[in-house]
Design a protein around this motif. Structure first.
Motif: not given
Length: 272
Positions: A86-94, A96-100
Motif C-alpha cells: 500500500l505504501s508503494n508509490p505505484l499505488c498512487e499512480q495506478e 486500478g492497482f491501488l484498488e487491488m
C-alpha cells in the motif's frame, strides 16, 4: 542381597583381628523378600506409563505453542506485506492497482484477526489444559519418592530385625530385637499404605487422560474448522475482486511470460 562369606574367609578374617576387637553392626539388604516381585513389576510398569505420559504431555504442549506462534507469525507477515504494498508509490499512480492492493490488505487484516481468535481459542482450550495437566506430575513424582524412601526405611529396619534374630538369644539381644520390631511396625505399615495407594491410583490417573484431553482436541478441531471456513470466504471474496474472469493459471502464466519478454527487449536491460 548380601552373600554369606565362605568359612575359610571367615576364619582368616577372625584370626587376623586383635582380641577384644568388635565388628561394627552393619545393616544391609534384608534376606526376606518384603515386596513380592510381581508387585514391584506392577509398580514399575504403571509408573513407567505415567513417566512416558508426562514426557508426551510436555512435548505436545511445546509443539502446540510452536504451532500457534508460527500461525501468528504467518498472518502478521502477510499484513506487513500488504501494508508495504500500500505504501508503494505505484499505488498512487495506478488507481486500478491501488484498488487491488487495498482489497488484498483488507483480506490480510481479516485473516490476521480470525487467526488471532483461533490462537486465543487454542491457548485457552488446549495449551492451558495441557499446562495444568503437566502441573500434576511433580506431586505424583514426589509421592513415588516418598514411597521409595519408605521402602528403604522398611528394608533397613527389616535387616536390623533379621540380624538380631540371628544372634544368640541373650537378654540384651532380646531387648534390642523387641525394640527393632517396634521400630519396624509403623514403618512397614507406612510403606504398605503408600504402596497400596499408588498401585490403586496410578492406573486411574493414566486411564483418565482420555476423558481429560478429549474436549481439548475437539475444541482444537472446531477452532480449525471455523478458521478455515472463514479463510475460504475471505479469499473467495478477494478472488472475486481482483481475478480476471475466465483466465486459467496457464493463460496467466503465458501472459506474464509475454510481458517479461517485452521488458527484456528494452535496451536498458539488454545483455551486453
Amino acid at each position: 542381597m548380601l552373600r554369606p562369606s565362605s568359612s575359610s574367609s571367615s576364619s582368616s578374617s577372625s584370626s587376623s583381628l586383635q582380641p577384644g576387637f568388635r565388628i561394627p553392626f552393619k545393616i544391609g539388604q534384608p534376606k526376606k523378600q518384603i515386596v513380592p516381585k510381581t508387585v514391584e513389576r506392577d509398580f514399575e510398569r504403571e509408573y513407567g506409563k505415567l513417566q512416558q505420559l508426562e514426557d508426551q504431555t510436555k512435548k505436545l504442549q511445546k509443539d502446540m505453542k510452536k504451532s500457534t506462534d508460527a500461525d501468528l507469525a504467518m498472518s502478521k507477515s502477510a499484513v506487513k506485506i500488504s501494508s508495504d504494498l500500500l505504501s508503494n508509490p505505484l499505488c498512487e499512480q495506478e488507481p486500478g492497482f491501488l484498488e487491488m492492493v487495498t482489497a488484498f490488505d483488507t483480506a490480510m487484516k481479516r485473516m490476521d484477526a480470525f487467526n488471532q481468535e483461533k490462537v486465543n481459542q487454542i491457548q485457552k482450550t488446549v495449551i492451558e489444559p495441557l499446562k495444568k495437566f503437566s502441573s500434576v506430575f511433580p506431586s505424583l513424582n514426589m509421592a513415588v519418592k516418598r514411597r521409595e524412601q519408605a521402602l528403604q526405611d522398611y528394608k533397613r529396619l527389616q535387616s536390623k530385625v533379621e540380624k538380631y534374630e540371628e544372634k544368640e538369644r541373650t537378654g540384651p539381644v532380646l531387648a534390642k530385637l523387641h525394640q527393632a520390631r517396634e521400630e519396624l511396625r509403623p514403618v512397614k505399615e507406612d510403606f504398605e499404605a503408600k504402596n497400596k495407594q499408588l498401585l490403586e491410583e496410578m492406573p486411574k490417573f493414566y486411564s483418565s487422560r482420555i476423558d481429560y484431553f478429549k474436549p481439548s482436541f475437539e475444541s482444537l478441531v472446531r477452532a480449525q474448522v471455523v478458521y478455515y471456513t472463514e479463510m475460504h470466504k475471505i479469499f473467495g471474496d478477494l478472488s472475486a475482486q481482483i481475478d480476471q474472469p475466465g483466465l486459467s493459471d496457464e493463460q496467466r502464466e503465458r501472459e506474464n511470460e509475454a510481458k517479461l519478454s517485452e521488458l527484456r527487449a528494452l535496451s536498458i536491460v539488454a545483455d551486453d
